[in-house]
Design an enzyme around this catalytic site. Structure first.
Site, PDB file in Angstrom:
ATOM      1  N   ASP A  63      64.865  21.367  39.937  1.00 49.07           N
ATOM      2  CA  ASP A  63      65.240  21.287  38.528  1.00 49.07           C
ATOM      3  C   ASP A  63      64.542  20.104  37.853  1.00 49.07           C
ATOM      4  OD1 ASP A  63      67.142  21.798  36.166  1.00 49.07           O
ATOM      5  OD2 ASP A  63      67.661  19.752  36.709  1.00 49.07           O
ATOM      6  N   GLU A 135      64.313  27.349  41.180  1.00 49.49           N
ATOM      7  CA  GLU A 135      64.306  25.882  41.207  1.00 49.49           C
ATOM      8  C   GLU A 135      64.199  25.368  42.637  1.00 49.49           C
ATOM      9  OE1 GLU A 135      66.756  24.699  37.163  1.00 49.49           O
ATOM     10  OE2 GLU A 135      67.880  24.943  39.035  1.00 49.49           O
TER      11      GLU A 135
END
Length: 243
Positions: A63, A135
């Site tokens: 992320d 992610e």
């Protein structure tokens, strides 16, 4: 019994096929295995998954890597945009729906290691699970090969989205506030009503209220995102009302 997936074993024959789609060959294929392992598979105390780690830690890392690369790409592409506009553009590019769309193009759902119960519940096409896995894959590539291959992966899949992006929509919170002000109403009030999920990836539920209107509740990965989602839902409700 767990669902069979093509990338269950980091050393299995399906790994090169997955790597071919990703455009990256892992030095440590166990990182790829970890990135594709949903928490539901780890919670099942089976011999097959004993010692396996879920992709939550890699998701946390990925992320951050994704956010930095996308921010850099936006700075490059939109040289005249102020910070606020760049932030709005980034919100759209890293939102769950965008990530899930990229996951579907890659075929991530077919690679996932999930518990049978999660699979039966549609987990392989769950936008949240798909977004988290993308992610995690970015985090795994970063840990395995460093910044350059992780950046290349993000640029390859996000460049078309940035190049084709129009001007961002007006901020829903701002639009809702302007709607209230135009009618001499009090400003919209936002309240966090619940927080769910692990500490590193919480989900916030936020309600927004306006005088004379039922409250509207929405969720997001941050308070800001949840507030924006709630404001957007309230605007949708108001759009059918007379001025």
């Amino acid at each position: 019994m767990e669902a069979n997936t093509p990338a269950r074993s980091a050393g299995g024959p399906a790994v090169p096929a997955v790597e071919s789609v990703l455009g990256y060959t892992f030095r440590k294929p166990e990182l790829l295995s970890e990135a594709l392992t949903h928490a539901s598979a780890v919670r099942r105390s089976t011999a097959r998954h004993k010692g396996r780690r879920s992709n939550e830690r890699l998701e946390f890392l990925g992320d951050r890597v994704l956010g930095l690369v996308v921010a850099h790409m936006l700075i490059e592409h939109f040289r005249a945009d102020p910070e606020g506009t760049l932030a709005l553009r980034q919100d759209g590019l890293v939102r769950r729906e965008t990530l899930a769309g990229i996951a579907r193009k890659l075929g991530v759902g077919g690679w996932l290691v999930v518990a049978r119960s999660e699979e039966d519940g549609g987990g392989r096409d769950n936008p949240a699970i798909l977004a988290d896995t993308v992610e995690a894959l970015i985090g795994a590539i970063y840990l395995d090969g460093g910044w350059q291959p992780a950046e290349s992966f993000v640029r390859r899949h996000w460049q078309p989205l940035i190049a084709n992006a129009g001007l961002p929509s007006r901020d829903p919170k701002t639009a809702l506030q302007e709607w209230a002000q135009a009618r001499s109403l009090e400003r919209p009030a936002y309240l966090v009503v619940a927080t769910d999920g692990p500490p590193h990836a919480p989900t916030f539920q936020v309600s927004v209220s306006l005088p004379g209107m039922p409250d509207v509740t929405a969720s997001g990965s941050s308070k800001r995102a949840a507030e924006q989602a709630a404001a957007s839902l309230m605007l949708e409700r108001l759009s059918g009302m007379p001025s």
